[in-house]
Design a protein around this motif. Structure first.
Motif, PDB file in Angstrom:
ATOM      1  N   THR A 199      51.826  36.012  45.929  1.00 15.15           N
ATOM      2  CA  THR A 199      50.598  35.474  45.329  1.00 15.15           C
ATOM      3  C   THR A 199      49.850  36.377  44.575  1.00 15.15           C
ATOM      4  N   ILE A 200      49.652  36.012  42.976  1.00 17.76           N
ATOM      5  CA  ILE A 200      48.877  36.992  42.396  1.00 17.76           C
ATOM      6  C   ILE A 200      48.194  35.880  41.368  1.00 17.76           C
ATOM      7  N   GLU A 201      46.714  36.481  40.961  1.00 23.08           N
ATOM      8  CA  GLU A 201      45.970  35.526  40.087  1.00 23.08           C
ATOM      9  C   GLU A 201      46.607  35.436  38.814  1.00 23.08           C
ATOM     10  N   ALA A 202      46.481  34.477  37.914  1.00 25.87           N
ATOM     11  CA  ALA A 202      47.395  34.198  36.785  1.00 25.87           C
ATOM     12  C   ALA A 202      46.732  35.311  35.692  1.00 25.87           C
ATOM     13  N   THR A 203      45.484  35.746  35.713  1.00 24.18           N
ATOM     14  CA  THR A 203      45.016  36.633  34.776  1.00 24.18           C
ATOM     15  C   THR A 203      45.127  38.125  35.062  1.00 24.18           C
ATOM     16  N   SER A 204      46.055  38.502  36.245  1.00 26.02           N
ATOM     17  CA  SER A 204      46.055  39.919  36.713  1.00 26.02           C
ATOM     18  C   SER A 204      47.427  40.456  36.127  1.00 26.02           C
ATOM     19  N   ASN A 205      47.549  41.439  35.540  1.00 26.52           N
ATOM     20  CA  ASN A 205      48.651  42.309  35.683  1.00 26.52           C
ATOM     21  C   ASN A 205      49.006  43.098  36.821  1.00 26.52           C
ATOM     22  N   LEU A 206      47.918  43.344  37.436  1.00 27.31           N
ATOM     23  CA  LEU A 206      48.163  44.302  38.782  1.00 27.31           C
ATOM     24  C   LEU A 206      47.177  43.818  39.772  1.00 27.31           C
ATOM     25  N   GLU A 207      47.501  43.669  40.938  1.00 29.19           N
ATOM     26  CA  GLU A 207      46.852  43.495  42.052  1.00 29.19           C
ATOM     27  C   GLU A 207      47.357  44.439  43.335  1.00 29.19           C
ATOM     28  N   VAL A 208      46.019  45.080  43.838  1.00 28.00           N
ATOM     29  CA  VAL A 208      46.408  45.579  45.238  1.00 28.00           C
ATOM     30  C   VAL A 208      45.407  45.000  46.131  1.00 28.00           C
ATOM     31  N   GLU A 209      45.971  44.159  47.114  1.00 31.67           N
ATOM     32  CA  GLU A 209      45.055  43.465  48.117  1.00 31.67           C
ATOM     33  C   GLU A 209      45.003  43.948  49.500  1.00 31.67           C
ATOM     34  N   ALA A 210      44.099  44.004  49.944  1.00 32.12           N
ATOM     35  CA  ALA A 210      43.704  44.735  51.544  1.00 32.12           C
ATOM     36  C   ALA A 210      44.019  43.504  52.302  1.00 32.12           C
ATOM     37  N   SER A 211      44.104  43.647  53.776  1.00 28.37           N
ATOM     38  CA  SER A 211      44.215  42.537  54.583  1.00 28.37           C
ATOM     39  C   SER A 211      42.820  41.774  54.829  1.00 28.37           C
ATOM     40  N   THR A 212      41.793  42.534  54.380  1.00 26.86           N
ATOM     41  CA  THR A 212      40.508  41.615  54.667  1.00 26.86           C
ATOM     42  C   THR A 212      40.207  40.729  53.325  1.00 26.86           C
ATOM     43  N   ALA A 213      40.027  39.435  53.389  1.00 29.00           N
ATOM     44  CA  ALA A 213      40.094  38.566  52.495  1.00 29.00           C
ATOM     45  C   ALA A 213      39.240  39.002  51.333  1.00 29.00           C
ATOM     46  N   GLY A 214      39.536  38.678  50.252  1.00 31.27           N
ATOM     47  CA  GLY A 214      38.574  39.184  48.869  1.00 31.27           C
ATOM     48  C   GLY A 214      38.634  40.588  48.552  1.00 31.27           C
ATOM     49  N   ARG A 215      39.130  41.373  49.312  1.00 32.05           N
ATOM     50  CA  ARG A 215      39.091  42.865  48.922  1.00 32.05           C
ATOM     51  C   ARG A 215      40.249  43.221  48.366  1.00 32.05           C
ATOM     52  N   LYS A 216      40.023  43.718  46.979  1.00 31.92           N
ATOM     53  CA  LYS A 216      41.240  43.915  45.948  1.00 31.92           C
ATOM     54  C   LYS A 216      40.681  44.733  45.123  1.00 31.92           C
ATOM     55  N   VAL A 217      41.804  45.385  44.179  1.00 31.49           N
ATOM     56  CA  VAL A 217      41.759  46.236  43.109  1.00 31.49           C
ATOM     57  C   VAL A 217      42.696  45.375  42.057  1.00 31.49           C
ATOM     58  N   LYS A 218      42.241  45.070  40.785  1.00 33.21           N
ATOM     59  CA  LYS A 218      43.068  44.268  40.080  1.00 33.21           C
ATOM     60  C   LYS A 218      42.717  44.641  38.429  1.00 33.21           C
ATOM     61  N   VAL A 219      43.825  44.449  37.523  1.00 32.83           N
ATOM     62  CA  VAL A 219      43.667  44.873  36.542  1.00 32.83           C
ATOM     63  C   VAL A 219      43.910  43.448  35.339  1.00 32.83           C
ATOM     64  N   ASP A 220      42.821  43.235  34.527  1.00 30.13           N
ATOM     65  CA  ASP A 220      43.128  41.835  33.902  1.00 30.13           C
ATOM     66  C   ASP A 220      44.235  41.895  32.742  1.00 30.13           C
ATOM     67  N   ASN A 221      45.056  41.028  32.506  1.00 31.37           N
ATOM     68  CA  ASN A 221      46.177  41.122  31.847  1.00 31.37           C
ATOM     69  C   ASN A 221      45.893  41.232  30.189  1.00 31.37           C
ATOM     70  N   THR A 222      44.594  40.491  29.690  1.00 33.21           N
ATOM     71  CA  THR A 222      44.181  40.528  28.513  1.00 33.21           C
ATOM     72  C   THR A 222      43.205  41.612  28.092  1.00 33.21           C
ATOM     73  N   SER A 223      42.243  41.856  29.028  1.00 37.28           N
ATOM     74  CA  SER A 223      41.063  42.653  28.738  1.00 37.28           C
ATOM     75  C   SER A 223      41.351  44.237  28.872  1.00 37.28           C
ATOM     76  N   GLY A 224      42.095  44.093  29.918  1.00 32.87           N
ATOM     77  CA  GLY A 224      42.617  45.708  30.714  1.00 32.87           C
ATOM     78  C   GLY A 224      41.418  46.025  31.716  1.00 32.87           C
ATOM     79  N   GLN A 225      40.473  45.054  32.058  1.00 36.18           N
ATOM     80  CA  GLN A 225      39.360  45.390  32.689  1.00 36.18           C
ATOM     81  C   GLN A 225      39.828  45.741  34.199  1.00 36.18           C
ATOM     82  N   LEU A 226      39.221  46.883  34.872  1.00 32.88           N
ATOM     83  CA  LEU A 226      39.458  47.154  36.267  1.00 32.88           C
ATOM     84  C   LEU A 226      38.502  46.377  37.125  1.00 32.88           C
ATOM     85  N   THR A 227      38.941  45.800  38.204  1.00 36.95           N
ATOM     86  CA  THR A 227      37.797  45.040  39.072  1.00 36.95           C
ATOM     87  C   THR A 227      38.111  45.837  40.617  1.00 36.95           C
TER      88      THR A 227
END
Length: 234
Positions: free
Chosen positions: A35-63
């Motif tokens: 499962t990956i968000e539609a706007t993400s190119n890359l997601e690294v998700e922890a076991s704790t809900a809501g804790r993740k690192v992601k890269v937006d597939n349009t802007s390239g913004q890192l969250t």
């Protein structure tokens, strides 16, 4: 059987690997890898809900969402490289505390304990003990002030100082020998390169010189403050 040409083999392999555009464009690592968000190119998700690192597939913004994120915060590192979001005010590690009056014994150096915190975003000052514990290495400026006086007869000499449990006295100021009935106001400031865990206190002493030696004396208008200087406050 004829062998597949190299170009045909590459096409078949690509089609097999990229059965959908979503699969080709997105990578998910960690919890819920399917499962990956539609706007993400890359997601690294922890076991704790809501804790993740992601890269937006349009802007390239890192969250980076680790539970410490918030509006206006900045990303910082601890001593081992662990990153977290911090308030800019916390990075400056500033504090100020005050107290109307405190009674101390004459003849001894006593820690002044301002009991009212005007601000202390890093929660490094202890109102019960008067101790400021340096949160992180850096260059700090500390200031302190207080006054004393009373109706006792005789002469005294008063001293105010800022003390480090690592370096000893950082600075001190003392009055000329004055009668107890004459008020004394003293202030000090010090700039020091402090280390995390170093404890800073404001001290005051009244040395009896002559006349009747009072047991106690009242110290008033106490103020103790400090701030890390090598930080960005913009």
């Amino acid at each position: 059987m004829k062998k597949l040409s190299k170009s045909l083999f590459a096409s078949v392999l690509t089609a097999a690997l990229c059965s959908s555009l979503t699969l080709c464009a997105q990578v998910k690592i960690g919890t819920n890898p399917e499962t990956i968000e539609a706007t993400s190119n890359l997601e690294v998700e922890a076991s704790t809900a809501g804790r993740k690192v992601k890269v937006d597939n349009t802007s390239g913004q890192l969250t980076i969402s680790d539970g410490t994120q918030g509006t206006g915060k900045v990303l910082t590192s601890d001593a081992t490289g662990g990153a977290s979001w911090q308030d800019k005010d916390v990075l400056c590690n500033s504090f100020e505390a005050s107290r109307t009056s405190q009674t101390i014994a004459t003849g001894a150096s006593t820690t002044l304990i301002p009991t009212t915190e005007n601000f202390d975003p890093s929660n490094a000052y202890n109102v019960a003990t008067g101790v400021y514990t340096v949160p992180e290495d850096g260059v700090y400026v500390f200031t302190g002030s207080a006054n004393d006086g009373g109706s006792a007869t005789g002469v005294r000499n008063s001293i105010i100082s800022i003390l480090s449990d690592v370096k000893g006295n950082l600075t001190l100021a003392n009055s000329a020998d004055l009668a107890y009935t004459k008020g004394i106001w003293l202030s000090v400031s010090a700039i020091t390169k402090a280390v995390a865990g170093e404890k800073i206190t404001l001290k005051y002493s009244v040395a009896h010189v002559s006349g009747t030696n009072p047991t106690n004396i009242n110290i008033g208008a106490i103020r103790f403050a400090g701030s890390r200087m090598d930080c960005n406050t913009n």
